[in-house]
Scaffold this active site. Sequence first.
Site, PDB file in Angstrom:
ATOM      1  N   SER A   1      11.449   3.676 -11.154  1.00 62.94           N
ATOM      2  CA  SER A   1      11.240   5.084 -10.794  1.00 62.94           C
ATOM      3  C   SER A   1      10.437   5.109  -9.496  1.00 62.94           C
ATOM      4  O   SER A   1      10.585   4.193  -8.682  1.00 62.94           O
ATOM      5  CB  SER A   1      10.585   5.855 -11.949  1.00 62.94           C
ATOM      6  OG  SER A   1       9.391   5.236 -12.334  1.00 62.94           O
ATOM      7  N   GLY A   2       9.587   6.116  -9.305  1.00 68.34           N
ATOM      8  CA  GLY A   2       8.965   6.334  -7.998  1.00 68.34           C
ATOM      9  C   GLY A   2       8.364   5.103  -7.337  1.00 68.34           C
ATOM     10  O   GLY A   2       8.662   4.785  -6.180  1.00 68.34           O
ATOM     11  N   HIS A   3       7.516   4.374  -8.074  1.00 58.91           N
ATOM     12  CA  HIS A   3       6.872   3.211  -7.449  1.00 58.91           C
ATOM     13  C   HIS A   3       7.904   2.134  -7.113  1.00 58.91           C
ATOM     14  O   HIS A   3       7.811   1.473  -6.074  1.00 58.91           O
ATOM     15  CB  HIS A   3       5.784   2.657  -8.379  1.00 58.91           C
ATOM     16  CG  HIS A   3       5.068   1.480  -7.815  1.00 58.91           C
ATOM     17  ND1 HIS A   3       4.461   1.489  -6.578  1.00 58.91           N
ATOM     18  CD2 HIS A   3       4.898   0.209  -8.297  1.00 58.91           C
ATOM     19  CE1 HIS A   3       3.933   0.308  -6.331  1.00 58.91           C
ATOM     20  NE2 HIS A   3       4.196  -0.483  -7.344  1.00 58.91           N
TER      21      HIS A   3
ATOM     22  N   GLY B   1       3.544   2.032 -12.221  1.00 54.71           N
ATOM     23  CA  GLY B   1       2.321   2.599 -11.673  1.00 54.71           C
ATOM     24  C   GLY B   1       1.142   2.561 -12.631  1.00 54.71           C
ATOM     25  O   GLY B   1       0.003   2.356 -12.211  1.00 54.71           O
TER      26      GLY B   1
ATOM     27  N   HIS C   1     -13.646  -5.542   4.888  1.00 56.88           N
ATOM     28  CA  HIS C   1     -14.074  -6.932   4.702  1.00 56.88           C
ATOM     29  C   HIS C   1     -14.811  -7.190   3.376  1.00 56.88           C
ATOM     30  O   HIS C   1     -15.618  -6.395   2.930  1.00 56.88           O
ATOM     31  CB  HIS C   1     -14.963  -7.379   5.871  1.00 56.88           C
ATOM     32  CG  HIS C   1     -16.205  -6.541   5.998  1.00 56.88           C
ATOM     33  ND1 HIS C   1     -17.378  -6.833   5.346  1.00 56.88           N
ATOM     34  CD2 HIS C   1     -16.426  -5.412   6.696  1.00 56.88           C
ATOM     35  CE1 HIS C   1     -18.283  -5.928   5.645  1.00 56.88           C
ATOM     36  NE2 HIS C   1     -17.726  -5.039   6.460  1.00 56.88           N
TER      37      HIS C   1
END
Length: 215
Positions: free
Chosen positions: A16-18, A74, A141
Site C-alpha cells: 500500500s502507500g509505503h 508503516g 551527526h
Amino acid sequence: MDNPQYLKKIFLIGYSGHAYVVLDSISEQGLTVGGYFAKDYNVDNPYELDFFGDEMAEDVGQILTNHYIFPCIGDNKVRERVIGFIASKGFSQLAIIDKTALVSEKVTIGLSTFVGKNACINSLVKIGKGVIINTGAIIEHECLIGDFSHVAPNATLAGNVTLGKRVFFGVGAVAKQGITIGDNSVIGAGSVVISDIPANEVWAGNPARKMKELG
Ligand SMILES: CC(=O)SCCNC(=O)CCNC(=O)[C@H](O)C(C)(C)COP(=O)(O)OP(=O)(O)OC[C@H]1O[C@@H](n2cnc3c(N)ncnc32)[C@H](O)[C@@H]1OP(=O)(O)O
C-alpha cells in the site's frame, strides 16, 4: 547454482502507500521486483505486481530461494513482527536507500531499513534494523536510531539525538540536539522536542508536551 547478484529479485511484504514509495526507489536503482506478499490482493495494483498470498504460506521459502524480501509496512510493531518472521526463516534481507538520499560514508544502517528520497544522514549516525527514514528527513551527526523506528517525512533530528526502539517521530517534527526519546513513544506532526521523552508516551506541540501514555 547460485543466482548472480544481478538476477536477484526483491519481493515485498505489504503493498500500500509505503510500498509505493519503496517501489519507486527500487525501480530507479534498476533492481527487479518479483511480486508481493500480503493478506489481501491489492485490487488497484498500481505497479502491476504479481501477488503471492500471505508470507506465512508453506511454499514461501521456495519462492524466495536466492531472492531478497523487504517489509513495506508503516506500522512499527507490525514491521517488527514481520522482520522477526523473515529472520527466523533465514530469508535474505537488504537495506534500500533511495539514490537521491545523502548518506555519509560513516553511517551504519541495519537490514530491512528504508531511506527515502532526499533524506540526509550525516556522519557517525547509527541506524538499526527495520527503520524507516522517510522523504526529506534530516538525521544529524551521531544520532542513534533504534530498531523498527520511523522518522516521518521532513522531520529533523539535530546532533546526538537518540531514538529508542519503535519510536514514531512525526512528519515535520524537530528534536533539539542531545535529546533522548524512549522506546515506543510517538511524537506528533510538527512538534518541537526540547526535552527528553520517556518510553511509551505520546508528545506533541511546540514545545512538545505529554498528551498521553500508551498502554
Ligand atoms: C508518509 C507518511 O504519511 S508518514 C505519516 C506521518 N504522519 C504523522 O506524522 C502523524 C503524527 N500523528 C499526530 O500528530 C497525531 O495527531 C498524534 C499521534 C500526535 C495524536 O493523535 P490522537 O491521539 O489521535 O490525538 P487527537 O487527534 O485526538 O488530538 C488530541 C488533541 O491533541 C491535539 N493534537 C493532535 N496532534 C497534534 C500535533 N501534532 N501537534 C499539536 N497538537 C496536536 C489536537 O488538536 C487535540 O487537541 P484538543 O484536545 O485541544 O482538541
